[in-house]
Structure formats: C-alpha cells, structure tokens
Design a protein around this motif. Sequence first.
Motif, PDB file in Angstrom:
ATOM      1  N   LEU A   7       0.834  -1.198   0.000  1.00 39.32           N
ATOM      2  CA  LEU A   7       0.000   0.000   0.000  1.00 39.32           C
ATOM      3  C   LEU A   7       0.867   1.246   0.000  1.00 39.32           C
ATOM      4  O   LEU A   7       1.674   1.448   0.909  1.00 39.32           O
ATOM      5  N   ASP A   8       0.697   2.062  -1.008  1.00 39.53           N
ATOM      6  CA  ASP A   8       1.374   3.356  -1.090  1.00 39.53           C
ATOM      7  C   ASP A   8       0.353   4.420  -0.687  1.00 39.53           C
ATOM      8  O   ASP A   8      -0.462   4.850  -1.498  1.00 39.53           O
ATOM      9  N   VAL A   9       0.397   4.814   0.579  1.00 35.26           N
ATOM     10  CA  VAL A   9      -0.603   5.743   1.114  1.00 35.26           C
ATOM     11  C   VAL A   9      -0.521   7.090   0.401  1.00 35.26           C
ATOM     12  O   VAL A   9      -1.552   7.690   0.074  1.00 35.26           O
ATOM     13  N   ARG A  10       0.682   7.559   0.120  1.00 36.75           N
ATOM     14  CA  ARG A  10       0.824   8.847  -0.586  1.00 36.75           C
ATOM     15  C   ARG A  10       0.138   8.801  -1.946  1.00 36.75           C
ATOM     16  O   ARG A  10      -0.571   9.719  -2.318  1.00 36.75           O
ATOM     17  N   ALA A  11       0.369   7.732  -2.679  1.00 32.63           N
ATOM     18  CA  ALA A  11      -0.264   7.604  -3.999  1.00 32.63           C
ATOM     19  C   ALA A  11      -1.771   7.499  -3.862  1.00 32.63           C
ATOM     20  O   ALA A  11      -2.516   8.073  -4.667  1.00 32.63           O
TER      21      ALA A  11
ATOM     22  N   ARG B 142     -12.698   1.165   0.997  1.00 38.44           N
ATOM     23  CA  ARG B 142     -12.859   1.007  -0.455  1.00 38.44           C
ATOM     24  C   ARG B 142     -11.670   1.610  -1.210  1.00 38.44           C
ATOM     25  O   ARG B 142     -11.118   0.985  -2.120  1.00 38.44           O
ATOM     26  N   GLN B 143     -11.260   2.825  -0.829  1.00 43.51           N
ATOM     27  CA  GLN B 143     -10.137   3.469  -1.518  1.00 43.51           C
ATOM     28  C   GLN B 143      -8.824   2.734  -1.252  1.00 43.51           C
ATOM     29  O   GLN B 143      -7.988   2.609  -2.149  1.00 43.51           O
ATOM     30  N   LEU B 144      -8.651   2.249  -0.027  1.00 42.10           N
ATOM     31  CA  LEU B 144      -7.420   1.510   0.273  1.00 42.10           C
ATOM     32  C   LEU B 144      -7.340   0.224  -0.538  1.00 42.10           C
ATOM     33  O   LEU B 144      -6.305  -0.085  -1.132  1.00 42.10           O
ATOM     34  N   TRP B 145      -8.438  -0.540  -0.571  1.00 40.99           N
ATOM     35  CA  TRP B 145      -8.438  -1.773  -1.356  1.00 40.99           C
ATOM     36  C   TRP B 145      -8.284  -1.478  -2.841  1.00 40.99           C
ATOM     37  O   TRP B 145      -7.567  -2.198  -3.554  1.00 40.99           O
TER      38      TRP B 145
ATOM     39  N   ASP C   4      -3.099  -0.141  -8.095  1.00 42.23           N
ATOM     40  CA  ASP C   4      -1.877   0.664  -8.228  1.00 42.23           C
ATOM     41  C   ASP C   4      -0.800  -0.201  -8.883  1.00 42.23           C
ATOM     42  O   ASP C   4      -0.461  -1.274  -8.382  1.00 42.23           O
ATOM     43  N   PRO C   5      -0.245   0.251 -10.009  1.00 39.33           N
ATOM     44  CA  PRO C   5       0.733  -0.583 -10.727  1.00 39.33           C
ATOM     45  C   PRO C   5       2.007  -0.886  -9.941  1.00 39.33           C
ATOM     46  O   PRO C   5       2.698  -1.854 -10.235  1.00 39.33           O
ATOM     47  N   THR C   6       2.306  -0.085  -8.922  1.00 39.34           N
ATOM     48  CA  THR C   6       3.517  -0.358  -8.141  1.00 39.34           C
ATOM     49  C   THR C   6       3.264  -1.312  -6.985  1.00 39.34           C
ATOM     50  O   THR C   6       4.190  -1.982  -6.527  1.00 39.34           O
TER      51      THR C   6
END
Length: 180
Positions: free
Chosen positions: A27-31, A147-150, A156-158
Amino acid sequence: YGIKSTVAKSFLVGLTQDVQQNVRSVLDVRACVRNQVMEDRSLLGRLFQLTGGAELKFLVDSGLWFGGLLGTIQMVVALYWDNPWTLSVGGTLVGLATNWIALKLIFEPVQPKTVGPFVLQGLFIRRQKGVSKDFAEFFASKILTSRQLWDSILTDPTTSPVFAHLFERNLKVLVKKTTR
C-alpha cells in the motif's frame, strides 16, 4: 465443514500476516491520497474549509479592517502628495501588509507567550487539537476509506503485483491443504 473453515481461516490469517509484514510494499498511502485528491479536486477545498474555516474568515475580516485602516492612511497621503504612482504603489504595500499581518496572527507565535493577562498564540495553532480531530475524521471518511485503500492495493501498478504475489503464495498453501 469444520476442516474447510479452519483451512479458510488459516488462509486469511496467513494472507493478513503477509500483508502486515509487507504493508509498505502493498500500500502506497501517498499515492492513494494523491489519486483521491486528483480524482475529486473539491476534496482539498472542503478539507481547508473544514479545518481552517475560522482562520479563513479571520483572514477576510482582518483584510477588511487592516486594509481599511491602511487605505485611509494611503488616501490622506495621496491627497497631499500628488504623484500618479502613489495609489498603485500604496495599494500594493497595503495589500502586502494586510496579508502579512493576518498570516502572522494566524500562525505565530507557535508556542504560547504570556503578556500580562493575555496568552498570545497563533489562531490556527491554538486550535491544533480540534483541527487534528477534524482532519483525521475527514481523511478517514472521505479519502482513506476501506474502499479506496483496497482499490489502491488492487489497482496501483507499483503495489498490486506485490499483493498478487502474496495472495498467490497463500492461495497455493490453501489449495495444497484442501486438494490431494
């Protein structure tokens, strides 16, 4: 039924532990935050209005009063000193001065200072606990929801390849336990 539920539970426990151990890769929280704000640009405006509404109102009101006072001084100077650039230069200086004064009152001093019976501290800084609470509630309800985290983890491609790898590894364990 009991065996399958135990195996399914061990799958979920294993996947959860793997995600916890690799949370920065999964999980990239910033992205996630950046994508949410770019998707709905009104979020940032609503956040500023919610957390800094009182200070924004103060900024507008102080601009009226400080600008009126300094503008009156500028008007008197213009009456006695007739130069074509007096109003434009004076207006610029009045605008800069009112903004500078208002921003200083909002953010400084950072640490409370006692002057006689008064305690001086920046208006926004003084409300830091309330602002932090509003900020956290806004983020939890509008930006960093489950929902947004999942969605970020899975798309997210990274980060999605890392999650896919962890999921696959735990799924192979599950399949080995449940099949021959």
